[in-house]
Design an enzyme around this catalytic site. Sequence first.
Site, short mmCIF file in Angstrom:
data_model
loop_
_atom_site.label_atom_id
_atom_site.label_comp_id
_atom_site.label_asym_id
_atom_site.label_seq_id
_atom_site.Cartn_x
_atom_site.Cartn_y
_atom_site.Cartn_z
N LYS A 116 1.50 -3.85 -13.38
CA LYS A 116 2.85 -3.45 -13.78
C LYS A 116 3.13 -3.76 -15.25
O LYS A 116 3.91 -3.07 -15.88
CB LYS A 116 3.90 -4.09 -12.88
CG LYS A 116 3.92 -3.48 -11.48
CD LYS A 116 5.23 -3.74 -10.77
CE LYS A 116 5.23 -3.09 -9.40
NZ LYS A 116 6.41 -3.46 -8.60
N LYS A 198 -4.30 5.69 -4.44
CA LYS A 198 -3.34 5.47 -3.36
C LYS A 198 -2.13 6.39 -3.47
O LYS A 198 -1.64 6.64 -4.57
CB LYS A 198 -2.88 4.00 -3.45
CG LYS A 198 -2.07 3.53 -2.28
CD LYS A 198 -1.64 2.08 -2.48
CE LYS A 198 -0.17 1.95 -2.11
NZ LYS A 198 0.39 0.63 -2.34
N LYS A 201 4.87 6.33 -4.27
CA LYS A 201 6.19 6.91 -4.47
C LYS A 201 6.55 6.95 -5.95
O LYS A 201 7.55 7.56 -6.32
CB LYS A 201 7.23 6.13 -3.67
CG LYS A 201 7.32 4.66 -4.02
CD LYS A 201 8.18 3.88 -3.03
CE LYS A 201 8.10 2.39 -3.38
NZ LYS A 201 8.74 1.51 -2.43
#
Length: 333
Positions: A116, A198, A201
């Site tokens: 992140k 993966k 969203k």
Amino acid sequence: MENTEKRKVVFSGIQPSGNLTLGNYIGALRNFSGFPDADCLYCMADLHTLTVRQDPAQLRKRTASLAALYVACGLDPEKNIIYCQSHVPAHAELAWILNCYTYMGEMSRMTQFKDKSQKHADNINVGLFAYPVLMASDILLYQTDIVPVGVDQKQHVEICRDIAQRFNALYGDVFTIPEPYIRKASAKIMSLSEPTKKMSKSDPEDTYIAILDSPDDIRRKIKRAVTDSDGEIRYDPENKPGVSNLLVILSALKNITPEAAAQELQGLGYGALKEAVAETVIGELTPIRQRHAEILADRDGLNAMLIHNAERAQALARKTLRKVYKKVGLYQP
Ligand code: TRP
């Protein structure tokens, strides 16, 4: 003496930070109702979402939507405590204490923090760094035994165990040491456009199926899913990631193995595979989407449920928090 009959406590959370995907459903949500003999708590981890910039109106909307989704997926809000993390102040309070028992070094080694920080290089904030400590607080406040999560959260449950063990070593048995619960069968669902990544969203809309997608969207997205050119329906994630991903989706929803799903479609083309996947996904998600809409339409009912469940959670959490405050020496008149 410890009561050996004590019911197990299950805790998990989901961040209301995007459209939940079919991957979230198969990997997490769907499994949450599998603990009939435990006391289960499921939270909307709204405080966690603030570690990345959110649109305030969207965040509110998504939080309510996620609450409705938990219920729509079959979790009874009387039997399970479904609540909003920020409604229970004990989470932030315990997080502060645990921050003081967590090392900079171990936080900076967390894979998700490293990922992140790269993705949001302009906003590497202290909250993002301390994210796993808040998650540890979520879990430890309720003396949790079992934490059902996807594989990507395993490291965070492990650090939670480390923090709890460290604290217990100093102050006695304050926290139950939780176990991560990762369903072996709950295979990882990959992106429809890049099936080696993966399903996420936070990627573009067309790469994932949202739990609340309409049947038309689901058909369109699956029709466009990347496959390969050899034309054989075979489970081979190495060489045929696109086709294998479709087989994984199909088999997960039918509770069979991907090999068995391939067997059932022997000799057919990719068009037939995609149609089977689309119809199975639609069959599974349609009742959820309908229930979700009904629950959201009764906003007063939803709010009453959230207030009631936050109270239930806070009552449990306060017990642990008081014990912690006492152990570390905070004066309590
Ligand atoms: N970090 C988790 C995720 O993004 C969500 C979460 C927050 C969680 N608190 C939790 C999961 C406690 C399990 C237990 O998926």
